[in-house]
Motif scaffolding. Structure first.
Motif, PDB file in Angstrom:
ATOM      1  N   ASP A 197       6.301  39.738  63.832  1.00  0.00           N
ATOM      2  CA  ASP A 197       6.727  40.712  64.838  1.00  0.00           C
ATOM      3  C   ASP A 197       6.390  40.161  66.222  1.00  0.00           C
ATOM      4  OD1 ASP A 197       7.102  42.921  66.502  1.00  0.00           O
ATOM      5  OD2 ASP A 197       6.319  44.349  65.047  1.00  0.00           O
ATOM      6  N   VAL A 198       7.418  39.826  66.997  1.00  0.00           N
ATOM      7  CA  VAL A 198       7.193  39.176  68.290  1.00  0.00           C
ATOM      8  C   VAL A 198       6.970  40.167  69.424  1.00  0.00           C
ATOM      9  CG1 VAL A 198       8.564  37.173  67.616  1.00  0.00           C
ATOM     10  CG2 VAL A 198       9.658  39.022  68.896  1.00  0.00           C
ATOM     11  N   HIS A 199       7.041  41.471  69.134  1.00  0.00           N
ATOM     12  CA  HIS A 199       6.939  42.452  70.217  1.00  0.00           C
ATOM     13  C   HIS A 199       5.931  43.536  69.847  1.00  0.00           C
ATOM     14  CE1 HIS A 199       9.257  44.170  73.849  1.00  0.00           C
ATOM     15  NE2 HIS A 199       8.168  44.902  73.697  1.00  0.00           N
ATOM     16  N   VAL A 200       4.658  43.160  69.900  1.00  0.00           N
ATOM     17  CA  VAL A 200       3.530  44.058  69.642  1.00  0.00           C
ATOM     18  C   VAL A 200       2.630  44.033  70.876  1.00  0.00           C
ATOM     19  CG1 VAL A 200       1.452  44.419  68.234  1.00  0.00           C
ATOM     20  CG2 VAL A 200       3.608  43.753  67.146  1.00  0.00           C
ATOM     21  N   HIS A 201       2.063  45.179  71.215  1.00  0.00           N
ATOM     22  CA  HIS A 201       1.217  45.283  72.405  1.00  0.00           C
ATOM     23  C   HIS A 201      -0.249  45.528  72.048  1.00  0.00           C
ATOM     24  CE1 HIS A 201       4.656  45.472  75.133  1.00  0.00           C
ATOM     25  NE2 HIS A 201       5.219  46.327  74.292  1.00  0.00           N
ATOM     26  N   PHE A 202      -1.117  44.724  72.618  1.00  0.00           N
ATOM     27  CA  PHE A 202      -2.550  45.007  72.677  1.00  0.00           C
ATOM     28  C   PHE A 202      -2.970  44.808  74.134  1.00  0.00           C
ATOM     29  CE2 PHE A 202      -2.198  44.261  68.156  1.00  0.00           C
ATOM     30  CZ  PHE A 202      -3.088  45.191  67.615  1.00  0.00           C
ATOM     31  N   LEU A 203      -3.705  45.784  74.677  1.00  0.00           N
ATOM     32  CA  LEU A 203      -4.037  45.790  76.103  1.00  0.00           C
ATOM     33  C   LEU A 203      -5.515  46.057  76.311  1.00  0.00           C
ATOM     34  CD1 LEU A 203      -1.107  48.118  77.302  1.00  0.00           C
ATOM     35  CD2 LEU A 203      -1.175  45.621  77.465  1.00  0.00           C
ATOM     36  N   PRO A 204      -6.055  45.638  77.447  1.00  0.00           N
ATOM     37  CA  PRO A 204      -7.423  46.036  77.783  1.00  0.00           C
ATOM     38  C   PRO A 204      -7.544  47.557  77.778  1.00  0.00           C
ATOM     39  CG  PRO A 204      -6.619  44.365  79.312  1.00  0.00           C
ATOM     40  CD  PRO A 204      -5.442  44.790  78.486  1.00  0.00           C
ATOM     41  N   PRO A 205      -8.696  48.092  77.390  1.00  0.00           N
ATOM     42  CA  PRO A 205      -8.821  49.542  77.166  1.00  0.00           C
ATOM     43  C   PRO A 205      -8.362  50.420  78.325  1.00  0.00           C
ATOM     44  CG  PRO A 205     -10.740  48.415  76.307  1.00  0.00           C
ATOM     45  CD  PRO A 205      -9.927  47.369  77.017  1.00  0.00           C
ATOM     46  N   LEU A 219       0.468  46.404  56.407  1.00  0.00           N
ATOM     47  CA  LEU A 219       1.930  46.350  56.369  1.00  0.00           C
ATOM     48  C   LEU A 219       2.444  44.975  55.948  1.00  0.00           C
ATOM     49  CD1 LEU A 219       2.925  48.247  59.647  1.00  0.00           C
ATOM     50  CD2 LEU A 219       2.628  49.160  57.348  1.00  0.00           C
ATOM     51  N   GLY A 220       1.615  43.951  56.101  1.00  0.00           N
ATOM     52  CA  GLY A 220       2.049  42.593  55.818  1.00  0.00           C
ATOM     53  C   GLY A 220       2.590  41.870  57.027  1.00  0.00           C
ATOM     54  N   VAL A 221       2.231  42.332  58.235  1.00  0.00           N
ATOM     55  CA  VAL A 221       2.640  41.636  59.454  1.00  0.00           C
ATOM     56  C   VAL A 221       1.691  40.451  59.625  1.00  0.00           C
ATOM     57  CG1 VAL A 221       3.048  41.814  61.928  1.00  0.00           C
ATOM     58  CG2 VAL A 221       3.491  43.778  60.441  1.00  0.00           C
ATOM     59  N   ARG A 222       2.172  39.276  59.257  1.00  0.00           N
ATOM     60  CA  ARG A 222       1.320  38.076  59.236  1.00  0.00           C
ATOM     61  C   ARG A 222       1.162  37.450  60.614  1.00  0.00           C
ATOM     62  NH1 ARG A 222      -0.518  39.832  54.658  1.00  0.00           N
ATOM     63  NH2 ARG A 222       0.887  39.590  52.881  1.00  0.00           N
ATOM     64  N   ALA A 223       2.121  37.688  61.483  1.00  0.00           N
ATOM     65  CA  ALA A 223       2.062  37.141  62.843  1.00  0.00           C
ATOM     66  C   ALA A 223       2.563  38.207  63.803  1.00  0.00           C
ATOM     67  CB  ALA A 223       2.908  35.874  62.965  1.00  0.00           C
ATOM     68  N   PHE A 224       1.847  38.377  64.905  1.00  0.00           N
ATOM     69  CA  PHE A 224       2.226  39.377  65.901  1.00  0.00           C
ATOM     70  C   PHE A 224       1.705  38.949  67.254  1.00  0.00           C
ATOM     71  CE2 PHE A 224      -1.726  40.570  63.818  1.00  0.00           C
ATOM     72  CZ  PHE A 224      -2.580  40.873  64.860  1.00  0.00           C
ATOM     73  N   ASP A 228      15.244  40.207  70.590  1.00  0.00           N
ATOM     74  CA  ASP A 228      14.382  40.867  69.610  1.00  0.00           C
ATOM     75  C   ASP A 228      14.928  42.264  69.332  1.00  0.00           C
ATOM     76  OD1 ASP A 228      13.017  42.994  71.088  1.00  0.00           O
ATOM     77  OD2 ASP A 228      11.515  41.575  71.798  1.00  0.00           O
ATOM     78  N   THR A 229      14.618  42.756  68.141  1.00  0.00           N
ATOM     79  CA  THR A 229      15.216  44.001  67.654  1.00  0.00           C
ATOM     80  C   THR A 229      14.491  45.245  68.130  1.00  0.00           C
ATOM     81  OG1 THR A 229      13.837  44.102  65.652  1.00  0.00           O
ATOM     82  CG2 THR A 229      15.881  42.793  65.536  1.00  0.00           C
ATOM     83  N   THR A 230      13.489  45.097  68.971  1.00  0.00           N
ATOM     84  CA  THR A 230      12.576  46.186  69.311  1.00  0.00           C
ATOM     85  C   THR A 230      13.264  47.515  69.589  1.00  0.00           C
ATOM     86  OG1 THR A 230      11.040  44.583  70.221  1.00  0.00           O
ATOM     87  CG2 THR A 230      10.717  46.853  70.864  1.00  0.00           C
ATOM     88  N   MET A 231      13.007  48.489  68.714  1.00  0.00           N
ATOM     89  CA  MET A 231      13.472  49.868  68.804  1.00  0.00           C
ATOM     90  C   MET A 231      14.975  50.027  68.599  1.00  0.00           C
ATOM     91  SD  MET A 231      10.967  51.572  71.684  1.00  0.00           S
ATOM     92  CE  MET A 231      11.166  53.218  70.992  1.00  0.00           C
ATOM     93  N   ALA A 232      15.725  48.938  68.637  1.00  0.00           N
ATOM     94  CA  ALA A 232      17.171  49.033  68.400  1.00  0.00           C
ATOM     95  C   ALA A 232      17.423  49.471  66.963  1.00  0.00           C
ATOM     96  CB  ALA A 232      17.837  47.689  68.662  1.00  0.00           C
TER      97      ALA A 232
END
Length: 305
Positions: free
Chosen positions: A31-39, A78-83, A226-230
């Protein structure tokens, strides 16, 4: 706190995800479109979505308002091996600090692609080069939120660095959910005319201007979507993907130019709905295999472990 304690309903809905990729014979998902951000930034982003701010425009309840730890656990279940851990700067002076956080997060998190961002400012070429040297494998910019033109002269050297290093950049270039002066196919086409070898990944398939972004993806060898939300009911309210463009989408996917994206965790529905939307297109198992794993595995040299 366990994921199940956080939201058992979501966990139950997502139980179909491993069966999806196992049925395709894949080692997992990329999944190339995942977000992690500073708190602090994450908190502000979630507050903005909760308030349906001007750049959101619609009610958008985030279903995965969990800790970083719980969200990583869920992705692995979920099995998301790369994000990715996409962050994006919306003002000067913040990108370099974001890059320190996201690169540190990737180093501490198995499966996370080292991610970085930039903003049109004099320091950008320096800190982008430093991020590449530190191992950044994907960048993110958000033309809508950042309110800048992709052809801003301050970024000319940055785009050149990414093209030379062949490091992809996920670009929110489309108008959805709310258009601005700097979104849409025209500004992005102007960027590609200057930097035709830029390895760009167009977020959200370029919605709602799908045909124009398909044109650009066909025209430029290093442009992908990327397919994000489409293909979800939520995103179709803006403009559904046109059915007569599905043959082109299939060809691009089989050619490695369409990648799975989800926008996790900032989505108002279960993760499984993104995959169900792709399956409903009925473009074939080979297409799904390419989109959900193989194309990203080639782009980022991923292994199935």
């Amino acid at each position: 706190m366990s994921v199940d304690a956080v939201d058992p309903g979501i966990v139950a809905a997502d139980a179909a995800v491993p069966r999806f990729w196992q049925g395709l014979g894949l080692p997992g998902l990329a999944d190339v479109h995942v977000h992690f951000l500073p708190p602090r930034l994450r908190r502000r982003v979630w507050e903005y979505f909760a308030a349906a701010g001007p750049l959101v425009g619609v009610e958008w309840p985030i279903r995965y308002r969990w800790s970083d730890e719980d969200r990583v656990v869920h992705l692995r279940r979920l099995g998301v091996r790369a994000f990715s851990a996409l962050a994006y700067a919306h003002r000067p002076g913040m990108a370099e600090q974001l890059n320190r956080w996201t690169l540190d997060f990737a180093r501490a998190t198995d499966g996370c692609l080292p991610s970085a961002t930039f903003f049109p400012e004099p320091e950008a070429p320096r800190y982008v080069a430093e991020a590449i040297d530190e191992g950044a494998r994907v960048f993110k910019v958000h033309l809508q939120v950042g309110a800048f033109a992709p052809t801003d002269p301050a970024l000319d050297q940055v785009w050149g660095l990414l093209a030379e290093a062949d490091v992809p950049v996920v670009v929110h270039a489309g108008h959805a959910p709310v258009g601005t002066a700097h979104t849409g196919p025209e500004p992005f086409a102007a960027l590609l005319a200057r930097h035709p070898r830029l390895p760009a990944i167009v977020a959200h398939m370029g919605a709602p201007d799908y045909p124009a972004f398909l044109d650009l993806t066909e025209r430029y060898a290093r442009v992908r979507l990327d397919t994000t939300m489409a293909f979800t009911a939520f995103f179709d309210q803006f403009v559904p993907f046109p059915g007569d463009e599905l043959p082109r989408l299939r060809e691009l996917g089989l050619a490695g130019k369409v990648l799975l994206g989800s926008d996790f965790p900032n989505i108002p529905y279960p993760y499984a709905e993104q995959l169900a939307g792709l399956a409903r297109l009925d473009l074939g198992d080979d297409w799904l295999r390419a989109v959900c794993w193989q194309s990203a595995a080639t782009l980022f040299t991923l292994t199935p472990t």
